[in-house]
Design a protein around this motif. Structure first.
Motif, PDB file in Angstrom:
ATOM      1  N   TYR A 140       4.674  -7.120  -0.112  1.00 55.64           N
ATOM      2  CA  TYR A 140       3.879  -8.226  -0.648  1.00 55.64           C
ATOM      3  C   TYR A 140       2.745  -7.623  -1.455  1.00 55.64           C
ATOM      4  O   TYR A 140       1.851  -6.985  -0.905  1.00 55.64           O
ATOM      5  N   ARG A 141       2.794  -7.803  -2.772  1.00 55.64           N
ATOM      6  CA  ARG A 141       1.800  -7.191  -3.657  1.00 55.64           C
ATOM      7  C   ARG A 141       0.615  -8.135  -3.840  1.00 55.64           C
ATOM      8  O   ARG A 141       0.736  -9.186  -4.452  1.00 55.64           O
ATOM      9  N   PRO A 159      11.164  -7.718   9.680  1.00 51.87           N
ATOM     10  CA  PRO A 159      10.593  -6.894  10.750  1.00 51.87           C
ATOM     11  C   PRO A 159       9.416  -6.042  10.283  1.00 51.87           C
ATOM     12  O   PRO A 159       8.570  -5.644  11.086  1.00 51.87           O
ATOM     13  N   LEU A 160       9.356  -5.770   8.970  1.00 52.28           N
ATOM     14  CA  LEU A 160       8.288  -4.932   8.419  1.00 52.28           C
ATOM     15  C   LEU A 160       7.875  -5.484   7.061  1.00 52.28           C
ATOM     16  O   LEU A 160       8.673  -5.525   6.137  1.00 52.28           O
ATOM     17  N   THR A 161       6.631  -5.911   6.963  1.00 49.48           N
ATOM     18  CA  THR A 161       6.081  -6.379   5.693  1.00 49.48           C
ATOM     19  C   THR A 161       4.830  -5.578   5.382  1.00 49.48           C
ATOM     20  O   THR A 161       3.935  -5.466   6.223  1.00 49.48           O
ATOM     21  N   SER A 162       4.770  -5.013   4.173  1.00 49.43           N
ATOM     22  CA  SER A 162       3.605  -4.238   3.759  1.00 49.43           C
ATOM     23  C   SER A 162       2.842  -4.996   2.683  1.00 49.43           C
ATOM     24  O   SER A 162       3.413  -5.401   1.671  1.00 49.43           O
ATOM     25  N   VAL A 163       1.543  -5.190   2.921  1.00 55.27           N
ATOM     26  CA  VAL A 163       0.653  -5.767   1.918  1.00 55.27           C
ATOM     27  C   VAL A 163       0.136  -4.604   1.077  1.00 55.27           C
ATOM     28  O   VAL A 163      -0.566  -3.723   1.572  1.00 55.27           O
ATOM     29  N   VAL A 164       0.514  -4.595  -0.193  1.00 55.36           N
ATOM     30  CA  VAL A 164       0.273  -3.449  -1.065  1.00 55.36           C
ATOM     31  C   VAL A 164      -0.623  -3.863  -2.229  1.00 55.36           C
ATOM     32  O   VAL A 164      -0.477  -4.947  -2.797  1.00 55.36           O
ATOM     33  N   SER A 194      -1.449  -0.980   2.605  1.00 58.20           N
ATOM     34  CA  SER A 194      -1.406   0.339   1.984  1.00 58.20           C
ATOM     35  C   SER A 194      -1.519   0.185   0.476  1.00 58.20           C
ATOM     36  O   SER A 194      -1.223  -0.875  -0.082  1.00 58.20           O
ATOM     37  N   ARG A 195      -1.952   1.242  -0.177  1.00 67.96           N
ATOM     38  CA  ARG A 195      -1.958   1.227  -1.643  1.00 67.96           C
ATOM     39  C   ARG A 195      -0.548   1.393  -2.201  1.00 67.96           C
ATOM     40  O   ARG A 195      -0.289   1.035  -3.349  1.00 67.96           O
ATOM     41  N   LEU A 196       0.351   1.952  -1.382  1.00 69.31           N
ATOM     42  CA  LEU A 196       1.737   2.162  -1.787  1.00 69.31           C
ATOM     43  C   LEU A 196       2.665   1.660  -0.687  1.00 69.31           C
ATOM     44  O   LEU A 196       2.294   1.670   0.490  1.00 69.31           O
TER      45      LEU A 196
END
Length: 256
Positions: free
Chosen positions: A176-177, A56-61, A164-166
């Protein structure tokens, strides 16, 4: 918080700083539907695309300049071509938490009473089956986390992607880095354009009216520059734009 596991066939894009690779990546560039080109991000686009429906929530960091905004922009373009709906909300101009929901409401083109704005947005996103993409969240991590939690409390099926950076931090988040571009140890001129960092360097030089490297020696200087710029696409692009006034040797020596 979980982090998608990267397959073993992608060794050139693992480290937080650019990996010194011995063989070129399988694909140097990926055309984006909006007419631009994303260099060396084909695997990232496919993996992020595959995460739709599984999280439901994926962050590209990743660090500043690594290409998070360009990547999600290309991803939303791809979804649009495929007939999938998405809404991209850029948060770099939002100063504090009070501007978050209004920014979302304005982007969606909705009007509502102040107390009902987030509920209205969440219901609209769910009803229209839109993926919500929130770009540049690092200065509002806690507030964005609260807003995403409010959206999922009203409409759990809504899929949210952030850059985001973090990481944001909630347990439901998949991280997902995004890594810097891999940099080769060495290259000959005939093989230079198979490397994303060098292809980006050459393309940026041409756009600026400069002359990109031609000889083996010049490409080795370009490799040195990419390595010293940590493989960050934005830094490489900005440096290459200076080839309109500087030679490649002067450009590299200017980093000292």
């Amino acid at each position: 918080m979980t982090e998608p596991t990267e397959p073993t066939e992608r060794p050139a894009n693992r480290a937080a700083t650019p990996a010194t690779a011995r063989s070129a990546p399988a694909s140097a560039s990926t055309p984006a539907p909006n007419g631009t080109t994303i260099f060396g991000r084909g695997d990232d686009l496919r993996r992020l695309d595959d995460l739709i429906g599984s999280s439901p929530l994926t962050s590209v960091v990743g660090p500043g300049g690594v290409g998070k905004t360009s990547l999600v922009g290309a991803l939303t373009d791809r979804w649009r071509v495929d007939g999938r709906g998405s809404v991209l909300v850029r948060l770099d101009g939002v100063r504090d938490q009070h501007g978050l929901v209004p920014a979302l409401t304005t982007t969606l083109g909705l009007t509502s009473d102040v107390d009902d704005q987030l509920i209205t947005c969440a219901e609209w996103l769910s009803a229209t089956d839109q993926v919500l993409v929130l770009d540049n969240c690092e200065h509002l991590l806690e507030s964005v986390t609260e807003m995403v939690g409010g959206i999922h409390a009203t409409a759990p099926p809504v899929s949210v992607r952030t850059t985001s950076r973090l990481p944001l931090g909630p347990s439901t988040e998949s991280v997902y880095r995004l890594q810097p571009l891999p940099v080769p140890e060495s290259v000959v001129a005939d093989e230079a354009m198979t490397w994303p960092c060098l292809e980006l360097f050459a393309a940026a030089a041409r756009r600026a009216g400069g002359i990109h490297p031609v000889t083996d020696e010049e490409w080795m200087l370009a490799i040195e520059l990419c390595r010293r710029l940590d493989g960050l696409p934005l830094a490489i692009e900005l440096a290459a734009s200076r080839l309109s006034t500087l030679g490649i040797r002067d450009l590299v020596h200017g980093l000292d």
